[in-house]
Design a protein around this motif. Structure first.
Motif, mmCIF file in Angstrom:
data_model
loop_
_atom_site.group_PDB
_atom_site.id
_atom_site.type_symbol
_atom_site.label_atom_id
_atom_site.label_comp_id
_atom_site.label_asym_id
_atom_site.label_seq_id
_atom_site.Cartn_x
_atom_site.Cartn_y
_atom_site.Cartn_z
ATOM 1 N N ILE A 80 0.974 -1.199 -0.429
ATOM 2 C CA ILE A 80 0.191 0.205 0.074
ATOM 3 C C ILE A 80 0.958 1.111 0.074
ATOM 4 O O ILE A 80 0.304 2.656 -0.170
ATOM 5 C CB ILE A 80 -0.941 0.061 0.997
ATOM 6 N N ARG A 81 2.210 1.121 0.057
ATOM 7 C CA ARG A 81 3.061 2.005 0.211
ATOM 8 C C ARG A 81 3.672 2.577 -0.812
ATOM 9 O O ARG A 81 3.937 3.844 -1.426
ATOM 10 C CB ARG A 81 4.587 2.352 1.448
ATOM 11 N N SER A 82 3.317 1.736 -2.075
ATOM 12 C CA SER A 82 3.675 1.481 -3.241
ATOM 13 C C SER A 82 2.232 2.358 -4.658
ATOM 14 O O SER A 82 1.553 1.535 -4.470
ATOM 15 C CB SER A 82 4.380 0.961 -4.229
ATOM 16 N N GLU A 83 2.742 3.841 -4.869
ATOM 17 C CA GLU A 83 1.527 4.331 -5.516
ATOM 18 C C GLU A 83 1.319 2.613 -7.127
ATOM 19 O O GLU A 83 0.530 2.895 -7.199
ATOM 20 C CB GLU A 83 1.886 5.730 -6.802
ATOM 21 N N ARG A 84 2.666 2.647 -7.663
ATOM 22 C CA ARG A 84 2.194 1.420 -8.928
ATOM 23 C C ARG A 84 1.919 0.422 -8.292
ATOM 24 O O ARG A 84 0.843 0.131 -8.740
ATOM 25 C CB ARG A 84 3.607 1.220 -8.716
ATOM 26 N N LYS A 128 -0.583 -0.056 -5.311
ATOM 27 C CA LYS A 128 -1.910 0.301 -5.831
ATOM 28 C C LYS A 128 -3.111 -0.221 -6.474
ATOM 29 O O LYS A 128 -3.675 -0.056 -6.543
ATOM 30 C CB LYS A 128 -1.933 1.687 -4.973
ATOM 31 N N LYS A 129 -1.957 0.253 -7.637
ATOM 32 C CA LYS A 129 -2.787 0.747 -9.205
ATOM 33 C C LYS A 129 -3.439 -0.955 -9.362
ATOM 34 O O LYS A 129 -4.604 -1.222 -10.540
ATOM 35 C CB LYS A 129 -2.574 1.384 -9.906
ATOM 36 N N LYS A 130 -3.240 -2.059 -8.603
ATOM 37 C CA LYS A 130 -3.302 -3.240 -9.127
ATOM 38 C C LYS A 130 -4.284 -3.412 -7.856
ATOM 39 O O LYS A 130 -4.753 -5.268 -8.085
ATOM 40 C CB LYS A 130 -1.663 -3.910 -8.437
#
Length: 240
Positions: free
Chosen positions: A158-162, A164-166
């Motif tokens: 959840i700390r990665s914007e990339r 989170k898109k998944k």
């Protein structure tokens, strides 16, 4: 979470790691920095149980760094185990075993040994339902010596914007969000085909509760991994 929902989620992850074992293994060609930090602490003559050993990179690293103890790696994915056994050097006293950590009485599958060190990297977050997670914790305590150490990590995607898109909606599996636990997620996979896997997002408070109910105390917590150095939450558990 109702048992039938938990079992549906278990089946989902089984299907994922069987269908995409080769593609997943290719994304795990090197160990994360947090894992390397932990492996530096393992005595060279320790007995090690690696739960969720995947493609065996931990065993390979130990062998390459003059580890002279014993190692047992366990995973439910036969595809990943085939990578692990193929790469294990003859110089390492290692065995690998098929093991489903969500199965009832899985502890009866392993030899009745107790270990100096138990590793559970990037595995705990694939266990659905509080009941299964606490069962896993209590079983790990059974296999750990009273003066042993458990090292575990949980993914903080959840700390990665990339990443989170998944995230996918639970309706993808015809499951209502109300039927799962807080912190439960579905993540999309697009390598070698289209897949879905389940991940539980832990915070330190929840891990502390699981540890204490399982007979452990947490003696250390640190973040590592990924570009920001914070995609893995690592903890060191010791028996109470």
């Amino acid at each position: 979470m109702k048992p039938e929902i938990a079992q549906k989620i278990v089946s989902l992850n089984h299907q994922f790691y069987q269908s995409f074992a080769n593609d997943f293994s290719e994304t795990r060609g090197r160990l994360q920095m947090g894992v390397l930090k932990v492996l530096e602490r393992i005595p060279d003559k320790a007995s090690v149980l690696d739960l969720g050993c995947g493609n065996g990179k931990v065993a390979l690293h130990l062998a390459q760094n003059n580890f002279r103890g014993t190692y047992l790696g366990a995973d439910f994915s036969l595809g990943l185990l085939s990578w692990a056994t193929a790469d294990a050097p003859d110089t390492l006293h290692a065995d690998f075993q098929e093991l489903d950590l969500t199965a009832p009485s899985w502890e009866n599958v392993l030899p009745a040994n107790r270990y100096d060190v138990i590793l559970c990297f990037a595995t705990f977050h694939h266990i659905p339902s509080q009941l299964m997670r606490e069962s896993l914790g209590k079983n790990m305590r059974k296999f750990l010596k009273d003066d042993g150490v458990l090292y575990m990590s949980a993914w903080q995607f959840i700390r990665s914007e990339r990443l989170k898109k998944k995230i996918l909606p639970w309706e993808t599996l015809n499951i209502s969000p109300e039927e799962v636990d807080e912190g439960d997620y579905l993540l999309d996979w697009q390598r070698g085909g289209s897949g879905v896997r389940y991940v539980h997002l832990y915070d330190e408070k929840e891990l502390k509760e699981v540890a204490e109910r399982s007979g452990f105390k947490i003696v250390e917590t640190f973040d590592s991994d990924g570009e920001g150095g914070n995609l893995g939450l690592y903890q060191v558990w010791e028996p109470v």
